[in-house]
Design a protein around this motif. Sequence first.
Motif, PDB file in Angstrom:
ATOM      1  N   SER A 393       0.814  -1.294   0.028  1.00  0.00           N
ATOM      2  CA  SER A 393       0.031  -0.076   0.102  1.00  0.00           C
ATOM      3  C   SER A 393       0.800   1.402  -0.079  1.00  0.00           C
ATOM      4  O   SER A 393       0.550   2.166  -0.768  1.00  0.00           O
ATOM      5  CB  SER A 393      -0.817  -0.005   1.145  1.00  0.00           C
ATOM      6  OG  SER A 393      -1.596   1.338   1.272  1.00  0.00           O
ATOM      7  N   SER A 417      -5.786   6.270  -4.096  1.00  0.00           N
ATOM      8  CA  SER A 417      -6.831   5.692  -3.807  1.00  0.00           C
ATOM      9  C   SER A 417      -6.754   4.077  -3.735  1.00  0.00           C
ATOM     10  O   SER A 417      -7.326   3.359  -2.787  1.00  0.00           O
ATOM     11  CB  SER A 417      -8.105   6.083  -4.783  1.00  0.00           C
ATOM     12  OG  SER A 417      -8.451   7.311  -4.986  1.00  0.00           O
ATOM     13  N   PHE A 420      -5.277   3.147  -0.365  1.00  0.00           N
ATOM     14  CA  PHE A 420      -6.062   3.256   0.525  1.00  0.00           C
ATOM     15  C   PHE A 420      -7.140   1.901   0.511  1.00  0.00           C
ATOM     16  O   PHE A 420      -7.185   1.136   1.627  1.00  0.00           O
ATOM     17  CB  PHE A 420      -7.051   4.325   0.828  1.00  0.00           C
ATOM     18  CG  PHE A 420      -8.078   4.251   2.000  1.00  0.00           C
ATOM     19  CD1 PHE A 420      -7.486   4.692   3.249  1.00  0.00           C
ATOM     20  CD2 PHE A 420      -9.202   4.076   1.647  1.00  0.00           C
ATOM     21  CE1 PHE A 420      -8.733   4.431   4.167  1.00  0.00           C
ATOM     22  CE2 PHE A 420     -10.089   3.910   2.480  1.00  0.00           C
ATOM     23  CZ  PHE A 420      -9.969   4.157   4.014  1.00  0.00           C
ATOM     24  N   GLU A 421      -7.437   1.515  -0.537  1.00  0.00           N
ATOM     25  CA  GLU A 421      -8.250   0.371  -0.647  1.00  0.00           C
ATOM     26  C   GLU A 421      -7.386  -0.917  -0.220  1.00  0.00           C
ATOM     27  O   GLU A 421      -8.174  -1.970   0.149  1.00  0.00           O
ATOM     28  CB  GLU A 421      -8.800   0.164  -2.090  1.00  0.00           C
ATOM     29  CG  GLU A 421      -9.792   1.421  -2.394  1.00  0.00           C
ATOM     30  CD  GLU A 421      -9.942   1.238  -4.198  1.00  0.00           C
ATOM     31  OE1 GLU A 421      -9.588   0.333  -4.825  1.00  0.00           O
ATOM     32  OE2 GLU A 421     -10.667   2.334  -4.642  1.00  0.00           O
ATOM     33  N   ASP A 423      -5.116  -1.390   1.559  1.00  0.00           N
ATOM     34  CA  ASP A 423      -4.690  -1.311   3.174  1.00  0.00           C
ATOM     35  C   ASP A 423      -5.440  -0.085   3.770  1.00  0.00           C
ATOM     36  O   ASP A 423      -4.839   0.995   4.007  1.00  0.00           O
ATOM     37  CB  ASP A 423      -3.213  -1.502   3.718  1.00  0.00           C
ATOM     38  CG  ASP A 423      -3.041  -1.800   5.107  1.00  0.00           C
ATOM     39  OD1 ASP A 423      -4.026  -1.664   5.776  1.00  0.00           O
ATOM     40  OD2 ASP A 423      -1.824  -1.449   5.400  1.00  0.00           O
ATOM     41  N   PRO A 424      -6.606  -0.236   4.385  1.00  0.00           N
ATOM     42  CA  PRO A 424      -7.369   0.994   4.884  1.00  0.00           C
ATOM     43  C   PRO A 424      -6.689   1.325   6.270  1.00  0.00           C
ATOM     44  O   PRO A 424      -6.746   2.544   6.890  1.00  0.00           O
ATOM     45  CB  PRO A 424      -8.701   0.476   5.097  1.00  0.00           C
ATOM     46  CG  PRO A 424      -8.839  -0.658   4.215  1.00  0.00           C
ATOM     47  CD  PRO A 424      -7.497  -1.286   4.098  1.00  0.00           C
ATOM     48  N   GLU A 425      -5.904   0.541   6.833  1.00  0.00           N
ATOM     49  CA  GLU A 425      -5.009   0.681   8.200  1.00  0.00           C
ATOM     50  C   GLU A 425      -3.756   1.406   7.834  1.00  0.00           C
ATOM     51  O   GLU A 425      -3.251   1.828   8.701  1.00  0.00           O
ATOM     52  CB  GLU A 425      -4.847  -0.508   8.728  1.00  0.00           C
ATOM     53  CG  GLU A 425      -6.345  -1.188   9.553  1.00  0.00           C
ATOM     54  CD  GLU A 425      -6.069  -2.208  10.361  1.00  0.00           C
ATOM     55  OE1 GLU A 425      -4.835  -2.643  10.490  1.00  0.00           O
ATOM     56  OE2 GLU A 425      -6.814  -3.006  10.802  1.00  0.00           O
ATOM     57  N   ASN A 426      -3.254   1.566   6.803  1.00  0.00           N
ATOM     58  CA  ASN A 426      -2.110   2.470   6.348  1.00  0.00           C
ATOM     59  C   ASN A 426      -2.394   3.876   6.687  1.00  0.00           C
ATOM     60  O   ASN A 426      -3.037   4.458   6.134  1.00  0.00           O
ATOM     61  CB  ASN A 426      -1.557   2.095   4.779  1.00  0.00           C
ATOM     62  CG  ASN A 426      -0.268   2.843   4.478  1.00  0.00           C
ATOM     63  OD1 ASN A 426      -0.104   3.955   5.084  1.00  0.00           O
ATOM     64  ND2 ASN A 426       0.211   2.160   3.536  1.00  0.00           N
ATOM     65  N   LEU A 430      -4.630   6.615   4.451  1.00  0.00           N
ATOM     66  CA  LEU A 430      -5.697   7.278   5.486  1.00  0.00           C
ATOM     67  C   LEU A 430      -5.573   8.488   5.516  1.00  0.00           C
ATOM     68  O   LEU A 430      -6.716   9.280   5.302  1.00  0.00           O
ATOM     69  CB  LEU A 430      -5.665   6.417   6.796  1.00  0.00           C
ATOM     70  CG  LEU A 430      -6.850   6.976   7.725  1.00  0.00           C
ATOM     71  CD1 LEU A 430      -8.203   6.769   7.060  1.00  0.00           C
ATOM     72  CD2 LEU A 430      -6.580   6.321   9.299  1.00  0.00           C
ATOM     73  N   ARG A 433      -6.491  10.205   2.332  1.00  0.00           N
ATOM     74  CA  ARG A 433      -7.738  10.291   2.211  1.00  0.00           C
ATOM     75  C   ARG A 433      -8.698  11.128   2.992  1.00  0.00           C
ATOM     76  O   ARG A 433      -9.569  11.893   2.579  1.00  0.00           O
ATOM     77  CB  ARG A 433      -8.570   8.645   2.405  1.00  0.00           C
ATOM     78  CG  ARG A 433     -10.000   8.604   2.245  1.00  0.00           C
ATOM     79  CD  ARG A 433     -10.390   8.791   0.850  1.00  0.00           C
ATOM     80  NE  ARG A 433      -9.699   7.982   0.127  1.00  0.00           N
ATOM     81  CZ  ARG A 433     -10.439   6.915  -0.406  1.00  0.00           C
ATOM     82  NH1 ARG A 433     -11.524   6.418   0.243  1.00  0.00           N
ATOM     83  NH2 ARG A 433      -9.926   6.134  -1.419  1.00  0.00           N
ATOM     84  N   LEU A 449     -15.094   7.416   8.576  1.00  0.00           N
ATOM     85  CA  LEU A 449     -13.595   6.748   8.062  1.00  0.00           C
ATOM     86  C   LEU A 449     -12.981   6.181   9.213  1.00  0.00           C
ATOM     87  O   LEU A 449     -12.216   5.283   9.427  1.00  0.00           O
ATOM     88  CB  LEU A 449     -12.947   7.537   7.314  1.00  0.00           C
ATOM     89  CG  LEU A 449     -11.801   7.012   6.323  1.00  0.00           C
ATOM     90  CD1 LEU A 449     -12.842   5.943   5.268  1.00  0.00           C
ATOM     91  CD2 LEU A 449     -11.196   7.983   5.254  1.00  0.00           C
TER      92      LEU A 449
END
Length: 473
Positions: A393, A417, A420-421, A423-426, A430, A433, A449
Amino acid sequence: MINKWQAAYEIIRYTKYVFSTYDSMTDTIWLKNSKSKSIMILTDKEVSDSEIETTTENLFYNKSNLDRAVNFKISKIYVNYIGSHEFKRQFSSSELKVSHIGVENIGKIIFNPFYKIDTKYKKPKSKDWYKKRVLSSNPLETYLIKFTPMTSILLMINTLIFLMNLFYIHIKDSVHLTNDLGLTHFGVNQDGEFYRLISSAFLHANVDHFLFNVAAIYVLGKFVESIYGSIKMLLSYLITAVVANIISLVFITDSLSLGASGAAYGLMGILLVHLLVHKKVQKKLIFQVVAIFVVIGVLSNFFSNVNHYAHLGGAIYGVILGIIYNFKKVNKKVLLATSILAIVLPVLSWVIQSQHSSLQPYDEQALRFYYEKDYDQALMKVNETFKYNNETSTSYYVLGKLYEVAGDKDRAEANLSYAFELDPENELALKERLYRLRKNQDYEGMKELVNDINVNKVKDEELAVILEDLEYR
């Protein structure tokens, strides 16, 4: 025909016997084996039956003196007549068994299978050459004589992997093997590639790095294997290498590490404990061992990215193993404390290192170059990540930021984008975003979010500020 000096050398090399003394009056070589509590006497003189009986009586009569000379109670004495016709006579008392054996072929008293293979292709040396080695007072040379198959196997594995890596680097222009086998905090903790804890101990960066490590393993491996055997030698190498690597991960989370030096320092720790426990602290031997590592330590400082944490970790756990191996000669309280430490040290180190966050090494470098505004170097590192299929990510995040710098908004948005998709925890992805949502004044979207995120566990300072600001909205 083999002479008694060659016989003595081969017996010392392939068995547990070591040189004890040379009796110039009788022209006999005395070897001893403390584990089997036995003595082996080598002579090349023809003797009569009466002389055999007289020799046996003298051995029985002088047993107590012989015990003191070798520092253990002798239970068996083998008198081998090298080059004689085959015969065997045995005598026994309540405390001692004496065997007189005619030896035409010493292969019949050396049961190591490697002896026949080795001697088949090896040309014999001169008598003086063998005599000099057997009578040598140099403790280092005494152990180097010993045949140590496990040390040889480990050296061959190191050499084979090193040559394969050279082939990849210089012929195929690829660091694929280094990336796949080297130790990285990200690889072990994020990708679950635990094999790196061992594989990295067989991988080396360059010729100098390789030569220094294999030289240390050759010398120290022979010591440890000669004293404790092949199985313990293998276990010592693997265990100290793994523990050294775990300890290094506590301190190093942002780079790739490789090399057998953690295991080498572990073997040194085992050897030093053995010398201290058995009170064999010979100044000459200590000087030689220390000199080896002083030279290696000094020269290793000329290399980049020297992992001193692995060196220290390997040495400490080598000392621990050395105490455990000599449990019969160590104070019980010391043994108990050491046994507890043997478990606590790697477990505690593992728990601590697993709490650290880390990035894939190329991502770490790419980010550093990006923050330093060295965009060409940053792009090169990102490309290397994709080249070796190690993209994460963060790789897409850096690539997106580089497109942003270049003015390509569409590609920048697409990569950020996707980061983030993926690894949303990156926290980097994040944060990016959230920046975009805040730019559009979409505060509800921002709150949704980060609804499940604990601000106290966030490591990125800018992200923490954004989250704290959201709490007041």
